[in-house]
Write a protein that holds these residues in place. Structure first.
Motif, PDB file in Angstrom:
ATOM      1  N   LYS A  34     -34.487 -13.992 -10.496  1.00 23.39           N
ATOM      2  CA  LYS A  34     -34.532 -14.088 -11.948  1.00 23.39           C
ATOM      3  C   LYS A  34     -33.600 -13.072 -12.602  1.00 23.39           C
ATOM      4  CE  LYS A  34     -37.617 -14.227 -15.905  1.00 23.39           C
ATOM      5  NZ  LYS A  34     -39.013 -14.170 -16.376  1.00 23.39           N
ATOM      6  N   LYS A  38     -30.665 -14.054 -15.037  1.00 22.96           N
ATOM      7  CA  LYS A  38     -30.604 -13.514 -16.396  1.00 22.96           C
ATOM      8  C   LYS A  38     -29.232 -12.914 -16.676  1.00 22.96           C
ATOM      9  CE  LYS A  38     -33.185 -10.577 -19.567  1.00 22.96           C
ATOM     10  NZ  LYS A  38     -34.371  -9.712 -19.724  1.00 22.96           N
ATOM     11  N   LEU A 304     -35.367 -20.794 -18.971  1.00 21.60           N
ATOM     12  CA  LEU A 304     -35.982 -20.682 -17.655  1.00 21.60           C
ATOM     13  C   LEU A 304     -37.209 -21.573 -17.533  1.00 21.60           C
ATOM     14  CD1 LEU A 304     -34.967 -18.943 -15.344  1.00 21.60           C
ATOM     15  CD2 LEU A 304     -36.711 -17.256 -15.896  1.00 21.60           C
ATOM     16  N   THR A 309     -38.623 -22.240 -13.668  1.00 21.59           N
ATOM     17  CA  THR A 309     -38.409 -21.078 -12.817  1.00 21.59           C
ATOM     18  C   THR A 309     -39.560 -20.114 -13.009  1.00 21.59           C
ATOM     19  OG1 THR A 309     -36.047 -21.376 -13.147  1.00 21.59           O
ATOM     20  CG2 THR A 309     -36.734 -19.299 -12.183  1.00 21.59           C
TER      21      THR A 309
END
Length: 351
Positions: A34, A38, A304, A309
């Protein structure tokens, strides 16, 4: 019998240890993935409007295109670029540094005034209002005047950046447009239609150091700015014939500072916020401007979630199976329990 109970307890503890360790490793991996996602999202958000990123990520092969009823497009041309940075006597890095300094300043001004940057082509800079979802809703409510006011204020600030040596030619046009993403490799957000062509013509036929637009734009100029608009007359334009044009001459506002201010002025604060928003992908954001980071985080989380996710978080508690050297810090403990409850316990209850 007691021995059997002890052995069963030991086996159960070992199994629990192994299972929880594997789940914590999976959680740590999801955090790392993640974090990388990001970072990539933050960089992509500097290249594309946020409202198209989610579609690009979710539906790779989908054509992203939109017809917009009314936008206002600004063209800025840095004039006499070959005189300012002579190619025969200046290395390429001097030219690129000059253009980068000029365009970065325009980026800050546009971001501070809520104007969307579209692209740069050679020594030309293109920005617009009315292309983002919030702007479209505002235009549908009959408030394009407010959008144009933001664009004219940004254009006025850009004009004030001119010097005796560096001058701009600027043009604005208002009308319908097609907007979308072009290209699978190095994709770009682009505008198409007669409106953008006419805005370019307005810029080309403008006097050096001036901003020019036509009747379509003039009718949406706010009353508060009408005193700064002058009727120029009819101008011959390629493919348009004689076009009635107007020029915008913003009031010159001089800002003087005596020493370093204890806190930024409202104008400087807007610039600083814009700068923080643009550099969010490359440096941490200070507490004073944390709202910009929070906005970017929300955009990332929305994308996301739409892509299904997993989440992440941080807090502290005891850790048994993974140490700091393994990458599982004490600050991750509380979030680990939250993640475990959401993805394991609650999932089993739902099933």
């Amino acid at each position: 019998r007691l021995c059997l109970l002890i052995i069963a307890q030991v086996i159960a503890c070992i199994k629990k240890y192994t299972l929880e360790k594997s789940r914590r490793l999976k959680f740590l991996q999801s955090l790392q993935e993640k974090s990388a996602s990001k970072k990539m999202y933050s960089i992509l958000s500097l290249m594309m409007p946020n409202h198209v990123i989610s579609t690009m990520v979710r539906e790779k092969d989908k054509v992203i295109a939109q017809e917009i009823d009314k936008v206002s497009i600004l063209f800025v041309l840095i004039t006499d670029i070959e005189r300012l940075v002579p190619p025969e006597s200046s290395p390429p890095c001097d030219l690129l540094k000059f253009l980068n300094d000029q365009f970065t300043q325009m980026d800050l001004i546009c971001a501070a005034n809520g104007v969307a940057k579209i692209e740069t082509v050679a020594e030309e800079y293109v920005a617009a209002v009315g292309v983002l979802p919030d702007d479209i809703e505002q235009d549908k409510a009959g408030r394009h005047v407010c959008l144009l006011e933001r664009l004219l204020k940004a254009a006025g600030e850009i004009m004030r950046e001119q010097t005796e040596e560096v001058k701009y030619k600027m043009g604005i046009h208002t009308g319908p447009i097609f907007a979308g993403v072009i290209g699978g490799k190095l994709p770009r957000y682009r505008l198409f239609g007669d409106t953008i062509n006419t805005a370019a013509r307005m810029m080309q036929k403008c006097e050096r150091g001036m901003l020019q637009f036509g009747t379509e734009t003039y009718q949406d100029v706010p009353v508060s700015l009408r005193s700064q608009v002058c009727h120029r007359g009819d101008v011959q334009m390629k493919g348009k014939g004689m076009v009635t044009t107007y020029t915008y001459e913003p009031d010159q506002v001089s800002e003087t500072f005596e020493g370093m201010p204890s806190s930024p002025s409202k104008h400087f604060q807007k610039r600083h916020e814009a700068n923080q928003r643009m550099s969010l992908a490359f440096q941490p954001v200070s507490f004073e401007w944390a709202s910009e980071a929070e906005e970017a985080d929300r955009n990332f989380e929305d994308t996301l979630k739409s892509h299904q996710t997993s989440d992440h978080g941080s807090s502290k508690n005891r850790r048994w199976f993974l140490s700091v050297k393994d990458g599982f810090t004490s600050d991750m403990e509380k979030d680990w329990f939250k993640w475990y409850h959401e993805h394991t316990i609650c999932h089993k209850i739902v099933r």
